[in-house]
Scaffold this motif. Structure first.
Motif, mmCIF file in Angstrom:
data_model
loop_
_atom_site.group_PDB
_atom_site.id
_atom_site.type_symbol
_atom_site.label_atom_id
_atom_site.label_comp_id
_atom_site.label_asym_id
_atom_site.label_seq_id
_atom_site.Cartn_x
_atom_site.Cartn_y
_atom_site.Cartn_z
ATOM 1 N N PRO A 183 0.815 -1.234 0.000
ATOM 2 C CA PRO A 183 0.000 0.000 0.000
ATOM 3 C C PRO A 183 0.846 1.282 0.000
ATOM 4 O O PRO A 183 1.833 1.367 0.715
ATOM 5 C CB PRO A 183 -0.789 -0.114 1.303
ATOM 6 N N ILE A 184 0.379 2.234 -0.826
ATOM 7 C CA ILE A 184 1.034 3.550 -0.885
ATOM 8 C C ILE A 184 0.008 4.576 -0.432
ATOM 9 O O ILE A 184 -1.138 4.582 -0.930
ATOM 10 C CB ILE A 184 1.465 3.877 -2.335
ATOM 11 N N ARG A 185 0.379 5.408 0.505
ATOM 12 C CA ARG A 185 -0.530 6.491 0.914
ATOM 13 C C ARG A 185 0.352 7.707 1.181
ATOM 14 O O ARG A 185 0.876 7.887 2.274
ATOM 15 C CB ARG A 185 -1.305 6.090 2.153
ATOM 16 N N THR A 186 0.527 8.536 0.138
ATOM 17 C CA THR A 186 1.551 9.587 0.181
ATOM 18 C C THR A 186 1.021 10.903 -0.369
ATOM 19 O O THR A 186 0.232 10.910 -1.320
ATOM 20 C CB THR A 186 2.768 9.145 -0.684
ATOM 21 N N ILE A 187 1.468 11.990 0.223
ATOM 22 C CA ILE A 187 1.218 13.301 -0.383
ATOM 23 C C ILE A 187 2.547 13.865 -0.875
ATOM 24 O O ILE A 187 3.606 13.546 -0.342
ATOM 25 C CB ILE A 187 0.545 14.310 0.574
ATOM 26 N N MET A 188 2.482 14.720 -1.927
ATOM 27 C CA MET A 188 3.678 15.222 -2.581
ATOM 28 C C MET A 188 3.541 16.718 -2.849
ATOM 29 O O MET A 188 2.999 17.110 -3.866
ATOM 30 C CB MET A 188 3.877 14.467 -3.905
ATOM 31 N N PRO A 189 3.964 17.546 -1.911
ATOM 32 C CA PRO A 189 3.853 18.990 -2.133
ATOM 33 C C PRO A 189 5.023 19.509 -2.963
ATOM 34 O O PRO A 189 6.084 18.885 -2.975
ATOM 35 C CB PRO A 189 3.934 19.563 -0.715
ATOM 36 N N GLY A 190 4.819 20.636 -3.649
ATOM 37 C CA GLY A 190 5.955 21.211 -4.375
ATOM 38 C C GLY A 190 5.556 22.343 -5.294
ATOM 39 O O GLY A 190 4.378 22.673 -5.458
ATOM 40 N N ARG A 191 6.599 22.911 -5.919
ATOM 41 C CA ARG A 191 6.412 24.055 -6.804
ATOM 42 C C ARG A 191 6.251 23.568 -8.242
ATOM 43 O O ARG A 191 6.903 22.603 -8.633
ATOM 44 C CB ARG A 191 7.651 24.945 -6.707
ATOM 45 N N VAL A 192 5.370 24.221 -8.980
ATOM 46 C CA VAL A 192 5.147 23.843 -10.380
ATOM 47 C C VAL A 192 5.187 25.091 -11.264
ATOM 48 O O VAL A 192 5.077 26.208 -10.766
ATOM 49 C CB VAL A 192 3.800 23.092 -10.548
ATOM 50 N N ILE A 198 0.520 36.251 -16.530
ATOM 51 C CA ILE A 198 0.308 36.528 -15.111
ATOM 52 C C ILE A 198 -0.886 37.457 -14.939
ATOM 53 O O ILE A 198 -1.019 38.464 -15.636
ATOM 54 C CB ILE A 198 1.594 37.139 -14.511
ATOM 55 N N SER A 199 -1.784 37.072 -14.030
ATOM 56 C CA SER A 199 -2.976 37.896 -13.786
ATOM 57 C C SER A 199 -3.350 37.769 -12.315
ATOM 58 O O SER A 199 -2.657 37.114 -11.549
ATOM 59 C CB SER A 199 -4.130 37.407 -14.662
ATOM 60 N N ALA A 200 -4.480 38.368 -11.943
ATOM 61 C CA ALA A 200 -4.931 38.296 -10.545
ATOM 62 C C ALA A 200 -5.233 36.857 -10.140
ATOM 63 O O ALA A 200 -5.231 36.520 -8.970
ATOM 64 C CB ALA A 200 -6.175 39.165 -10.362
ATOM 65 N N ARG A 201 -5.504 35.996 -11.135
ATOM 66 C CA ARG A 201 -5.884 34.609 -10.823
ATOM 67 C C ARG A 201 -4.792 33.589 -11.081
ATOM 68 O O ARG A 201 -4.846 32.485 -10.563
ATOM 69 C CB ARG A 201 -7.108 34.207 -11.660
ATOM 70 N N SER A 202 -3.802 33.932 -11.940
ATOM 71 C CA SER A 202 -2.801 32.898 -12.244
ATOM 72 C C SER A 202 -1.391 33.460 -12.341
ATOM 73 O O SER A 202 -1.172 34.600 -12.733
ATOM 74 C CB SER A 202 -3.176 32.174 -13.531
ATOM 75 N N LEU A 203 -0.449 32.586 -11.964
ATOM 76 C CA LEU A 203 0.977 32.919 -11.997
ATOM 77 C C LEU A 203 1.705 31.856 -12.826
ATOM 78 O O LEU A 203 1.166 30.784 -13.060
ATOM 79 C CB LEU A 203 1.548 32.887 -10.579
ATOM 80 N N ALA A 204 2.937 32.160 -13.219
ATOM 81 C CA ALA A 204 3.713 31.181 -13.983
ATOM 82 C C ALA A 204 4.395 30.178 -13.056
ATOM 83 O O ALA A 204 4.945 29.182 -13.484
ATOM 84 C CB ALA A 204 4.741 31.896 -14.853
ATOM 85 N N GLU A 205 4.369 30.461 -11.770
ATOM 86 C CA GLU A 205 5.032 29.611 -10.788
ATOM 87 C C GLU A 205 4.109 29.535 -9.580
ATOM 88 O O GLU A 205 3.754 30.579 -9.040
ATOM 89 C CB GLU A 205 6.331 30.315 -10.403
ATOM 90 N N PHE A 206 3.716 28.346 -9.189
ATOM 91 C CA PHE A 206 2.837 28.229 -8.026
ATOM 92 C C PHE A 206 3.041 26.872 -7.360
ATOM 93 O O PHE A 206 4.012 26.178 -7.682
ATOM 94 C CB PHE A 206 1.374 28.478 -8.431
ATOM 95 N N HIS A 207 2.200 26.517 -6.414
ATOM 96 C CA HIS A 207 2.407 25.280 -5.649
ATOM 97 C C HIS A 207 1.201 24.355 -5.712
ATOM 98 O O HIS A 207 0.064 24.820 -5.792
ATOM 99 C CB HIS A 207 2.683 25.610 -4.180
ATOM 100 N N GLN A 208 1.500 23.083 -5.673
ATOM 101 C CA GLN A 208 0.428 22.088 -5.615
ATOM 102 C C GLN A 208 0.752 21.075 -4.532
ATOM 103 O O GLN A 208 1.901 20.942 -4.110
ATOM 104 C CB GLN A 208 0.337 21.319 -6.950
ATOM 105 N N ILE A 209 -0.287 20.371 -4.101
ATOM 106 C CA ILE A 209 -0.058 19.225 -3.229
ATOM 107 C C ILE A 209 -0.787 18.039 -3.849
ATOM 108 O O ILE A 209 -1.978 18.096 -4.131
ATOM 109 C CB ILE A 209 -0.478 19.521 -1.777
ATOM 110 N N GLU A 210 -0.025 17.009 -4.141
ATOM 111 C CA GLU A 210 -0.529 15.833 -4.834
ATOM 112 C C GLU A 210 -0.809 14.753 -3.797
ATOM 113 O O GLU A 210 -0.099 14.678 -2.787
ATOM 114 C CB GLU A 210 0.594 15.353 -5.774
#
Ligand code: DAH
Length: 337
Positions: A183-192, A198-210
């Motif tokens: 079994p795998i139960r993992t989270i993977m945070p990081g920069r993408v 670039i606008s008020a809603r989006s950037l070219a560099e941001f973060h996600q958690i998988e």
């Protein structure tokens, strides 16, 4: 004349060691350095000297003046400093407050999200920001002609064939599967990174958690349950959520999770584009091709995956409605959190 200059020089030098207060230094200045002082008097005499001696005497005199001025300024600074004695310090003034540093609001939210998943039994893994085509696209079941691979959307590394800045944290799923059996139960945070305007809603560099969970008989109901528990703990138990069917190449079936808009409370506004809802995550059941790419038998195992955008969550939690404010690094904004 030269003798006179020498005599004045001797006199000045003899006085130096005895000057130990600002008053005495002022006496020194008034005697030698003002317009009617000794040095200027010799300069006046200079005018009537014969041409042959004038330059020699002038040079000597200039040196003497410079010496006396330097001495004066240096000692003035020193005596002034030592004059600030305790009696002149206002002990009733309030103290200066220490400036206490803190984590960036996006990092604070990220840590909070990680804590919640850890409490639900997830481990944490990380992958490289510079990825290869295989992990970012191929292994995740993106067909060769998929538009996400486009130069317009992805930052490719010009000098390194096939290398790019990862466009999402999903490639870390593959890297985890390559090194670990279920079994795998993992989270993977990081920069993408995405080649986006670039606008008020989006950037070219941001973060996600998988997130990735693989075991025997994992169901879509478990995916929904996990995401709901996480979202309620993150946003409060009276916030509203919904799942919508969606499409991602690496999950089947796929869904997106929305939260009821925090600004208009679901009434419809500019931020939620008048829908009353804001998308906070993509999710779904891991596609059999993805399990195969990770070396896991899709006939034995099933799994779910999800990906949250962290800045979106940070906006909802802080009430900041322009994503750029997070990275302008204006201390007046950041210190509020
Ligand atoms: N990688 C997707 C993106 O960047 C987000 C996502 C969707 C991740 C569905 C997942 C998932 O793990 O199952 O938009």
């Amino acid at each position: 004349m030269i003798e006179k200059i020498q005599a004045l020089k001797d006199e000045i030098q003899a006085q130096l060691s005895s000057i130990d207060s600002l008053d005495k230094l002022e006496e020194f200045r008034l005697k030698h350095l003002v317009k009617k002082g000794t040095i200027q008097a010799l300069f006046d005499e200079l005018k009537s000297l014969p041409k042959e001696i004038k330059p020699i005497a002038g040079k000597e005199l200039n040196q003497l003046r410079e010496f006396a001025q330097n001495f004066y300024h240096e000692l003035f600074g020193k005596l002034k400093q030592s004059k600030i004695t305790e009696s002149q310090i206002d002990l009733t003034l309030p103290g200066r407050k220490n400036f206490i540093g803190r984590f960036h609001p996006v990092k604070q939210i990220l840590d909070e999200m990680v804590e919640i998943f850890i409490s639900m039994g997830f481990s944490v893994a990380e992958g490289p920001d510079i990825e290869d085509m295989y992990h970012n696209f191929d292994a995740l079941n993106f067909p060769p002609e998929h538009p996400a691979r486009d130069m317009q959307d992805t930052f490719f590394i010009a000098s390194e064939d096939g290398l790019l800045l990862r466009t999402h944290t999903s490639p870390v799923q593959i890297r985890v599967m390559e090194h670990q059996k279920p079994p795998i139960r993992t989270i993977m945070p990081g920069r993408v990174y995405r080649n986006e305007a670039i606008s008020a809603r989006s950037l070219a560099e941001f973060h996600q958690i998988e997130g990735l969970y693989i075991d025997k008989d994992v169901s879509f109901a478990e995916l929904k349950g996990t995401m709901m528990v996480f979202a309620k703990r993150m946003y409060g138990f009276d916030s509203k959520f919904r799942f919508r069917p969606s499409f991602f190449p690496f999950t089947e079936p796929s869904a997106e999770m929305d939260i009821s808009c925090f600004l208009c409370k679901g009434q419809g506004c500019r931020v939620c584009k008048y829908s009353g809802w804001l998308e906070i995550a993509g999710c779904g059941m891991v596609h059999p091709n993805v399990l195969k790419a990770g070396g896991i038998d899709p006939d034995k195992y099933t799994g779910y995956a999800f990906g949250f955008g962290i800045e979106r969550v940070a906006m909802l939690r802080t009430g900041i409605d322009d994503i750029r404010l997070f990275y302008d690094n204006d201390i007046r904004v950041l210190k509020q959190f």
